[in-house]
Design an enzyme around this catalytic site. Sequence first.
Site, PDB file in Angstrom:
ATOM      1  CB  CYS A 265       3.869 -11.976   4.120  1.00  0.00           C
ATOM      2  SG  CYS A 265       5.334 -11.978   5.151  1.00  0.00           S
TER       3      CYS A 265
HETATM    4  C1  UGA Z   1       2.716  -8.230   6.036  1.00  0.00           C
HETATM    5  C2  UGA Z   1       1.647  -7.852   7.069  1.00  0.00           C
HETATM    6  O1  UGA Z   1       1.416  -6.444   7.037  1.00  0.00           O
HETATM    7  C3  UGA Z   1       2.060  -8.276   8.479  1.00  0.00           C
HETATM    8  O2  UGA Z   1       1.017  -7.996   9.407  1.00  0.00           O
HETATM    9  C4  UGA Z   1       2.352  -9.783   8.480  1.00  0.00           C
HETATM   10  O3  UGA Z   1       2.787 -10.237   9.746  1.00  0.00           O
HETATM   11  C5  UGA Z   1       3.435 -10.074   7.452  1.00  0.00           C
HETATM   12  O4  UGA Z   1       2.982  -9.637   6.147  1.00  0.00           O
HETATM   13  C6  UGA Z   1       3.690 -11.563   7.470  1.00  0.00           C
HETATM   14  O5  UGA Z   1       2.801 -12.337   7.091  1.00  0.00           O
HETATM   15  O6  UGA Z   1       4.728 -11.991   8.008  1.00  0.00           O
HETATM   16  P1  UGA Z   1       5.032  -7.139   5.225  1.00  0.00           P
HETATM   17  O7  UGA Z   1       4.964  -8.110   4.086  1.00  0.00           O
HETATM   18  O8  UGA Z   1       6.290  -6.988   5.980  1.00  0.00           O
HETATM   19  O9  UGA Z   1       3.889  -7.487   6.324  1.00  0.00           O
HETATM   20  O10 UGA Z   1       4.728  -5.706   4.618  1.00  0.00           O
HETATM   21  P2  UGA Z   1       3.496  -4.696   4.492  1.00  0.00           P
HETATM   22  O11 UGA Z   1       3.867  -3.435   5.142  1.00  0.00           O
HETATM   23  O12 UGA Z   1       2.238  -5.311   4.894  1.00  0.00           O
HETATM   24  O13 UGA Z   1       3.494  -4.448   2.913  1.00  0.00           O
HETATM   25  C7  UGA Z   1       3.286  -5.499   1.987  1.00  0.00           C
HETATM   26  C8  UGA Z   1       3.262  -4.961   0.572  1.00  0.00           C
HETATM   27  O14 UGA Z   1       2.069  -4.206   0.360  1.00  0.00           O
HETATM   28  C9  UGA Z   1       4.417  -4.014   0.233  1.00  0.00           C
HETATM   29  O15 UGA Z   1       4.871  -4.309  -1.067  1.00  0.00           O
HETATM   30  C10 UGA Z   1       3.791  -2.639   0.300  1.00  0.00           C
HETATM   31  O16 UGA Z   1       4.440  -1.687  -0.496  1.00  0.00           O
HETATM   32  C11 UGA Z   1       2.391  -2.941  -0.207  1.00  0.00           C
HETATM   33  N1  UGA Z   1       1.370  -1.958   0.231  1.00  0.00           N
HETATM   34  C12 UGA Z   1       1.083  -1.795   1.535  1.00  0.00           C
HETATM   35  C13 UGA Z   1       0.698  -1.223  -0.740  1.00  0.00           C
HETATM   36  O17 UGA Z   1       0.934  -1.368  -1.960  1.00  0.00           O
HETATM   37  N2  UGA Z   1      -0.276  -0.339  -0.343  1.00  0.00           N
HETATM   38  C14 UGA Z   1      -0.587  -0.155   0.966  1.00  0.00           C
HETATM   39  O18 UGA Z   1      -1.477   0.660   1.247  1.00  0.00           O
HETATM   40  C15 UGA Z   1       0.110  -0.896   1.927  1.00  0.00           C
END
Ligand code: UGA
Length: 424
Positions: A265
């Site tokens: 995403c």
């Molecule tokens: C993300 C959004 O959080 C959702 O709200 C959205 O619906 C989704 O994309 C989408 O567009 O379908 P997702 O990709 O499943 O969800 O995962 P996240 O938990 O948001 O993490 C994304 C990335 O950011 C991961 O690689 C995670 O490790 C990283 N991350 C997250 C960080 O490096 N630091 C943080 O503080 C949080």
Amino acid sequence: MNISISGAGYVGLIQAAGLAKLGHKVVCVDVDREKVQKINDKKPPIYEKGLKTLIQRLVPKRLTATTNLRDAVLKSQITFVCVGTPSMIHGEIKLHQMQKICEDIGQVLREKKAPHVVAIKSTVVPGTCQTIVVPTLERTSGKKLGDGLGVTMNPEFLREGSALEDFFSPDRIVLGSSDQKSIDALKTLYTSFKCPILETNFGEAEMIKYASNAMLATKISFINEIGNICKKMGIDTNKVAKGVGLDYRIGPHFLRSGIGFGGSCFPKDVSALLHKSLELGYHARILRAVLDVNKDQPLKFLELVENTLGNIKGKRIALLGLTFKAETDDVRESPSLSIIKEFVMQQAQLYIFDPMGIPAVRTLFPQLNYAKSAQEAVDKAEIVCILTEWPEFKKVGYGEKMVIDGKNVFETDKRPKNYQGICW
Ligand code: UGA
């Protein structure tokens, strides 16, 4: 209500299972026969926490799958469109699946007498509903929006790994349309949710999804940038993030620094929005910088390994974590992949482990050594790299080995003896 869902990927399946649990009769439609068979056999085609139990409970009474779109659309009142909207080579969105499914649904609607609402869940760049979805459906169905044909943009905000929790406890529901009847039809599905329901036009709903993901990605690249400065100054970014996040205007979430964001995403959506803005003659500098910082973050990790090991060639490295985050088997756009590529180029001897990501990565890198456990990988190596925040990595015996952490896995007082963090 009878609901059909076109596209049984992550989004479609969660939407299907969620609505079926709420009491609706749901049929998933997909061109992939194997996937359809799996769902009907009560086997989830993807891993997502809680999905297996739900599918086992709901199939076949309230949830089924089929390859027959016509039948599914004719027997339902609402069709959710959850097809993929991947990126092209330069980051712009590919809408061919969306175009095709709208044509197919429209053709079925031509023979349907009762009114039908098409709800778009797929992430589409602003303007898509107005310029592609509605005109395609109108042309192929012979109906007009508001007159037997409803269209609503209903973006999803589900996180992989906690998608079902997010489905049942949303922060908000966004319903965008130029037709109030279409919005009202969708609203009836979500009456049991206590969160705000925001009614918008198509473009606003489409942009809310992109702006939300871009904001979250910006927070991550921002804290990674601060983290890179902190690292040079011997300041612990985690403490800084904690202090910053206590300001209620900023909040504590998405301030975890590390090797950068991955997944299906954030990278795709920020690129698509950047590309769309360029098409309109605007250079979105913040979005560009968010992607640039993110692309460089795995290199910062490699720098740290090089500084520790000197020459990487022939060195035995345990690489723990392949998925883009914990609690998923998804390795799409995972920063681990660019780190593996670099190690392979530099001829390191890798011992790789991940609780769920090995099958997907093995198809990309079949020649590498995959361990049966994190401990086995660690025991064979002289240095350990942690690239996904799987809780089980906290329990491994690292002994005297140097552990380089790209994901902030350990609490400060529980870190291995020889330890370095990417930004802390
Ligand atoms: C993300 C959004 O959080 C959702 O709200 C959205 O619906 C989704 O994309 C989408 O567009 O379908 P997702 O990709 O499943 O969800 O995962 P996240 O938990 O948001 O993490 C994304 C990335 O950011 C991961 O690689 C995670 O490790 C990283 N991350 C997250 C960080 O490096 N630091 C943080 O503080 C949080």
